[in-house]
Write a protein that holds these residues in place. Structure first.
Motif, PDB file in Angstrom:
ATOM      1  N   ILE A   1     -82.551  50.239  37.068  1.00  0.00           N
ATOM      2  CA  ILE A   1     -81.808  49.384  36.134  1.00  0.00           C
ATOM      3  C   ILE A   1     -81.121  50.251  35.086  1.00  0.00           C
ATOM      4  N   VAL A   2     -81.850  51.211  34.556  1.00  0.00           N
ATOM      5  CA  VAL A   2     -81.296  52.122  33.552  1.00  0.00           C
ATOM      6  C   VAL A   2     -80.114  52.907  34.129  1.00  0.00           C
ATOM      7  N   GLU A   3     -80.258  53.383  35.347  1.00  0.00           N
ATOM      8  CA  GLU A   3     -79.185  54.143  35.979  1.00  0.00           C
ATOM      9  C   GLU A   3     -77.939  53.283  36.168  1.00  0.00           C
ATOM     10  N   SER A   4     -78.141  52.034  36.552  1.00  0.00           N
ATOM     11  CA  SER A   4     -77.010  51.125  36.724  1.00  0.00           C
ATOM     12  C   SER A   4     -76.310  50.864  35.388  1.00  0.00           C
ATOM     13  N   LEU A   5     -77.095  50.688  34.350  1.00  0.00           N
ATOM     14  CA  LEU A   5     -76.526  50.461  33.017  1.00  0.00           C
ATOM     15  C   LEU A   5     -75.756  51.678  32.520  1.00  0.00           C
ATOM     16  N   SER A   6     -76.187  52.855  32.926  1.00  0.00           N
ATOM     17  CA  SER A   6     -75.535  54.079  32.458  1.00  0.00           C
ATOM     18  C   SER A   6     -74.074  54.140  32.886  1.00  0.00           C
ATOM     19  N   ALA A   7     -73.763  53.429  33.966  1.00  0.00           N
ATOM     20  CA  ALA A   7     -72.385  53.427  34.472  1.00  0.00           C
ATOM     21  C   ALA A   7     -71.511  52.408  33.754  1.00  0.00           C
ATOM     22  N   SER A   8     -72.131  51.438  33.070  1.00  0.00           N
ATOM     23  CA  SER A   8     -71.341  50.371  32.452  1.00  0.00           C
ATOM     24  C   SER A   8     -71.341  50.403  30.925  1.00  0.00           C
ATOM     25  N   LEU A   9     -72.355  51.004  30.317  1.00  0.00           N
ATOM     26  CA  LEU A   9     -72.415  51.068  28.857  1.00  0.00           C
ATOM     27  C   LEU A   9     -71.582  52.243  28.340  1.00  0.00           C
ATOM     28  N   PRO A  10     -71.159  52.186  27.082  1.00  0.00           N
ATOM     29  CA  PRO A  10     -70.319  53.262  26.524  1.00  0.00           C
ATOM     30  C   PRO A  10     -70.985  54.632  26.608  1.00  0.00           C
ATOM     31  N   THR A  11     -70.150  55.657  26.711  1.00  0.00           N
ATOM     32  CA  THR A  11     -70.671  57.026  26.728  1.00  0.00           C
ATOM     33  C   THR A  11     -70.747  57.600  25.316  1.00  0.00           C
ATOM     34  N   SER A  12     -69.917  57.081  24.405  1.00  0.00           N
ATOM     35  CA  SER A  12     -70.007  57.477  23.004  1.00  0.00           C
ATOM     36  C   SER A  12     -71.119  56.673  22.335  1.00  0.00           C
ATOM     37  N   PRO A  13     -71.728  57.195  21.274  1.00  0.00           N
ATOM     38  CA  PRO A  13     -72.854  56.495  20.629  1.00  0.00           C
ATOM     39  C   PRO A  13     -72.510  55.060  20.217  1.00  0.00           C
ATOM     40  N   PHE A  14     -73.358  54.129  20.603  1.00  0.00           N
ATOM     41  CA  PHE A  14     -73.137  52.711  20.318  1.00  0.00           C
ATOM     42  C   PHE A  14     -74.422  52.077  19.814  1.00  0.00           C
ATOM     43  N   PHE A  15     -74.308  50.875  19.298  1.00  0.00           N
ATOM     44  CA  PHE A  15     -75.456  50.130  18.801  1.00  0.00           C
ATOM     45  C   PHE A  15     -76.029  49.279  19.933  1.00  0.00           C
ATOM     46  N   LEU A  16     -77.340  49.349  20.090  1.00  0.00           N
ATOM     47  CA  LEU A  16     -78.005  48.690  21.214  1.00  0.00           C
ATOM     48  C   LEU A  16     -79.140  47.806  20.726  1.00  0.00           C
ATOM     49  N   LEU A  17     -79.217  46.600  21.287  1.00  0.00           N
ATOM     50  CA  LEU A  17     -80.285  45.656  20.974  1.00  0.00           C
ATOM     51  C   LEU A  17     -80.848  45.123  22.289  1.00  0.00           C
ATOM     52  N   GLY A  18     -82.168  45.087  22.403  1.00  0.00           N
ATOM     53  CA  GLY A  18     -82.789  44.547  23.603  1.00  0.00           C
ATOM     54  C   GLY A  18     -83.871  43.555  23.251  1.00  0.00           C
ATOM     55  N   PHE A  19     -83.915  42.472  24.012  1.00  0.00           N
ATOM     56  CA  PHE A  19     -84.913  41.422  23.790  1.00  0.00           C
ATOM     57  C   PHE A  19     -85.907  41.397  24.946  1.00  0.00           C
ATOM     58  N   SER A  20     -87.210  41.430  24.642  1.00  0.00           N
ATOM     59  CA  SER A  20     -88.276  41.298  25.627  1.00  0.00           C
ATOM     60  C   SER A  20     -88.114  42.354  26.729  1.00  0.00           C
ATOM     61  N   MET A  21     -87.977  41.946  27.982  1.00  0.00           N
ATOM     62  CA  MET A  21     -87.765  42.928  29.043  1.00  0.00           C
ATOM     63  C   MET A  21     -86.553  43.800  28.734  1.00  0.00           C
ATOM     64  N   GLY A  22     -85.520  43.178  28.177  1.00  0.00           N
ATOM     65  CA  GLY A  22     -84.336  43.936  27.785  1.00  0.00           C
ATOM     66  C   GLY A  22     -84.645  44.948  26.697  1.00  0.00           C
ATOM     67  N   GLY A  23     -85.658  44.659  25.868  1.00  0.00           N
ATOM     68  CA  GLY A  23     -86.079  45.607  24.846  1.00  0.00           C
ATOM     69  C   GLY A  23     -86.708  46.842  25.455  1.00  0.00           C
ATOM     70  N   TYR A  24     -87.509  46.620  26.503  1.00  0.00           N
ATOM     71  CA  TYR A  24     -88.107  47.764  27.195  1.00  0.00           C
ATOM     72  C   TYR A  24     -87.028  48.571  27.912  1.00  0.00           C
ATOM     73  N   VAL A  25     -86.110  47.872  28.575  1.00  0.00           N
ATOM     74  CA  VAL A  25     -85.022  48.556  29.285  1.00  0.00           C
ATOM     75  C   VAL A  25     -84.159  49.343  28.292  1.00  0.00           C
TER      76      VAL A  25
END
Length: 246
Positions: free
Chosen positions: A50-74
């Motif tokens: 899941i993390v590897e898949s997200l690495s292809a879609s999330l910004p490469t420059s520093p961004f603000f990230l929020l995760g809830f529950s399972m998304g918080g762990y991810v």
């Protein structure tokens, strides 16, 4: 290095198990001028994938990230693997630790049951258990949990439960990073044990990370912090990400 969203006020948001973009609807109404970008959890077979898949879609420059529950762990696992890409991390209803043994057992039972009987949606009692005692009288909250669950369906449930069973404890490693972190928990969240809460405080102290790690607990709140205490959470979001007015 320039943040991708310092001026735009954008937060990338990862949802929890069987949650969709409606998870953010109450806080979106309050966070005027701040964009919450809902990022569905990829349909992969493990947290690592899941993390590897997200690495292809999330910004490469520093961004603000929020995760809830399972998304918080991810989100925590993503930050640990790609610390140069995350400027600040807020984790809601999670402590970046492994699942409780009781929760693992429940999930395995659920997977076995669904394999044999199929999935007919989250039981009302389970939906209610996600909420604080006084919030269980609010039918609209229970219906919202059930509707999100129904929209995602059996296939997503199986994938999310199976892929997230193996969750190493990454809390102390996460706290050893130099990235500002914020944890927001519900006081009555039955999915976060007293031991997990103590471990969070102990790791925070052991890593001497107190000045850049914030931990807040919402009263009269269960697991669904974004739905149960939206105003409280919005204040924490604005303060942590540096957008508090006045």
């Amino acid at each position: 290095m320039t943040l991708v969203n310092t001026e735009e006020k954008v937060i990338y948001c990862l949802p929890g198990t069987m949650c969709d973009e409606r998870l953010w609807q109450f806080i979106e109404k309050v966070l005027v001028g701040i964009t919450l970008k809902h990022v569905p959890l990829p349909q992969e077979e493990s947290i690592e994938a899941i993390v590897e898949s997200l690495s292809a879609s999330l910004p490469t420059s520093p961004f603000f990230l929020l995760g809830f529950s399972m998304g918080g762990y991810v989100a925590s696992a993503f930050t640990l693997k790609y610390p140069d890409r995350v400027a600040k991390l807020m984790v809601v209803s999670n402590t970046a630790q492994g699942l409780q043994e009781s929760e693992i057992a429940q999930r395995k039972l659920a997977l076995n049951w669904v394999a044999k009987k199929g999935y007919k949606g989250i039981p009302p009692k389970k939906a209610m258990s996600m909420l604080a005692q006084r919030n269980r009288q609010h039918e609209y909250l229970i219906e919202l949990i059930k509707e999100m669950d129904a929209s995602l369906g059996e296939k997503v449930l199986i994938q999310q439960l199976a892929s997230s069973l193996d969750r190493p404890d990454i809390l102390c490693d996460l706290l050893n990073l130099s990235i500002p972190l914020c944890f927001c928990l519900g006081e009555e969240d039955s999915l976060i044990s007293a031991q997990s809460r103590r471990s969070l405080e102990e790791c925070k102290s052991a890593t001497q990370a107190g000045k850049r790690v914030e931990v807040y607990v919402a009263s009269h709140c269960g697991h669904m912090v974004t739905l149960e205490q939206p105003l409280w959470l919005c204040q924490k979001i604005k303060a942590f990400f540096g957008w508090l007015e006045g």
